[in-house]
Scaffold this motif. Sequence first.
Motif, PDB file in Angstrom:
ATOM      1  N   VAL A 163       0.562  28.346  32.316  1.00  0.00           N
ATOM      2  CA  VAL A 163       0.863  29.778  32.318  1.00  0.00           C
ATOM      3  C   VAL A 163      -0.382  30.606  32.627  1.00  0.00           C
ATOM      4  O   VAL A 163      -0.366  31.463  33.517  1.00  0.00           O
ATOM      5  CB  VAL A 163       1.483  30.215  30.972  1.00  0.00           C
ATOM      6  N   TRP A 164      -1.461  30.376  31.895  1.00  0.00           N
ATOM      7  CA  TRP A 164      -2.616  31.258  31.989  1.00  0.00           C
ATOM      8  C   TRP A 164      -3.600  30.894  33.093  1.00  0.00           C
ATOM      9  O   TRP A 164      -4.209  31.785  33.693  1.00  0.00           O
ATOM     10  CB  TRP A 164      -3.333  31.333  30.640  1.00  0.00           C
ATOM     11  N   ALA A 165      -3.773  29.628  33.411  1.00  0.00           N
ATOM     12  CA  ALA A 165      -4.729  29.240  34.457  1.00  0.00           C
ATOM     13  C   ALA A 165      -4.387  29.880  35.810  1.00  0.00           C
ATOM     14  O   ALA A 165      -5.280  30.446  36.455  1.00  0.00           O
ATOM     15  CB  ALA A 165      -4.826  27.727  34.566  1.00  0.00           C
ATOM     16  N   PRO A 166      -3.133  29.842  36.271  1.00  0.00           N
ATOM     17  CA  PRO A 166      -2.836  30.510  37.548  1.00  0.00           C
ATOM     18  C   PRO A 166      -3.048  32.027  37.498  1.00  0.00           C
ATOM     19  O   PRO A 166      -3.495  32.635  38.484  1.00  0.00           O
ATOM     20  CB  PRO A 166      -1.363  30.180  37.797  1.00  0.00           C
TER      21      PRO A 166
ATOM     22  N   LEU B  18      -9.335  36.297  39.110  1.00  0.00           N
ATOM     23  CA  LEU B  18     -10.656  35.991  39.672  1.00  0.00           C
ATOM     24  C   LEU B  18     -10.660  36.266  41.176  1.00  0.00           C
ATOM     25  O   LEU B  18     -11.601  36.862  41.698  1.00  0.00           O
ATOM     26  CB  LEU B  18     -11.039  34.539  39.398  1.00  0.00           C
ATOM     27  N   ARG B  19      -9.602  35.869  41.860  1.00  0.00           N
ATOM     28  CA  ARG B  19      -9.495  36.107  43.298  1.00  0.00           C
ATOM     29  C   ARG B  19      -9.489  37.606  43.598  1.00  0.00           C
ATOM     30  O   ARG B  19     -10.226  38.087  44.468  1.00  0.00           O
ATOM     31  CB  ARG B  19      -8.223  35.458  43.858  1.00  0.00           C
TER      32      ARG B  19
ATOM     33  N   PHE C  35     -11.818  28.598  45.688  1.00  0.00           N
ATOM     34  CA  PHE C  35     -10.490  29.021  46.167  1.00  0.00           C
ATOM     35  C   PHE C  35      -9.955  28.113  47.259  1.00  0.00           C
ATOM     36  O   PHE C  35      -8.746  27.941  47.385  1.00  0.00           O
ATOM     37  CB  PHE C  35     -10.519  30.469  46.681  1.00  0.00           C
ATOM     38  N   VAL C  36     -10.844  27.540  48.064  1.00  0.00           N
ATOM     39  CA  VAL C  36     -10.404  26.590  49.087  1.00  0.00           C
ATOM     40  C   VAL C  36      -9.672  25.425  48.424  1.00  0.00           C
ATOM     41  O   VAL C  36      -8.616  25.003  48.890  1.00  0.00           O
ATOM     42  CB  VAL C  36     -11.602  26.079  49.921  1.00  0.00           C
TER      43      VAL C  36
ATOM     44  N   PRO D  32      -4.730  30.291  45.754  1.00  0.00           N
ATOM     45  CA  PRO D  32      -4.831  31.701  45.396  1.00  0.00           C
ATOM     46  C   PRO D  32      -4.530  32.030  43.941  1.00  0.00           C
ATOM     47  O   PRO D  32      -4.877  33.102  43.461  1.00  0.00           O
ATOM     48  CB  PRO D  32      -3.797  32.366  46.293  1.00  0.00           C
ATOM     49  N   GLY D  33      -3.855  31.160  43.227  1.00  0.00           N
ATOM     50  CA  GLY D  33      -3.415  31.507  41.883  1.00  0.00           C
ATOM     51  C   GLY D  33      -2.221  32.445  41.937  1.00  0.00           C
ATOM     52  O   GLY D  33      -1.531  32.548  42.954  1.00  0.00           O
TER      53      GLY D  33
END
Length: 132
Positions: A9-12, A18-19, A115-116, A120-121
């Motif tokens: 839930v929270w990591a994405p 962050l992105r 990010f690569v 994107p999350g």
Amino acid sequence: MTKTELETVWAPRLLGLLRIVSAWLFMMHGTQKLFNFPEATRGQPELFQLTWFAGALETFGGFLLLIGLFTRPVAFVLSGLMAFAYWIAHAPNSIYPVHNGGDAAILFCFVFLYFVAAGPGAFSVDGARDGK
């Protein structure tokens, strides 16, 4: 909160934040070069000079990252841009990043490289297109 909840839930969501935040900060470097906004201490670069191309990539690549469109390839290009910028503009001034002003370039380089690999999350056009 469980480890599974953090990961699923929270990591994405945090990756998406962050992105967005790093892209917004990065775009400011580009708009400063291209449009003198926010006002730059040095003048705007000549059209089609190396700094002008960097400003264009920072502005428009940063915008694509901000909305999360083509995140992986754009992040790859911007990571390379920041590596190039560090070695061309900062490293010749000093070996120490805190002395040569290159600490932001190094940080952007590795955040974009992340990010690569990570994508994107949450909160991205890429995710919406993929049905996530």
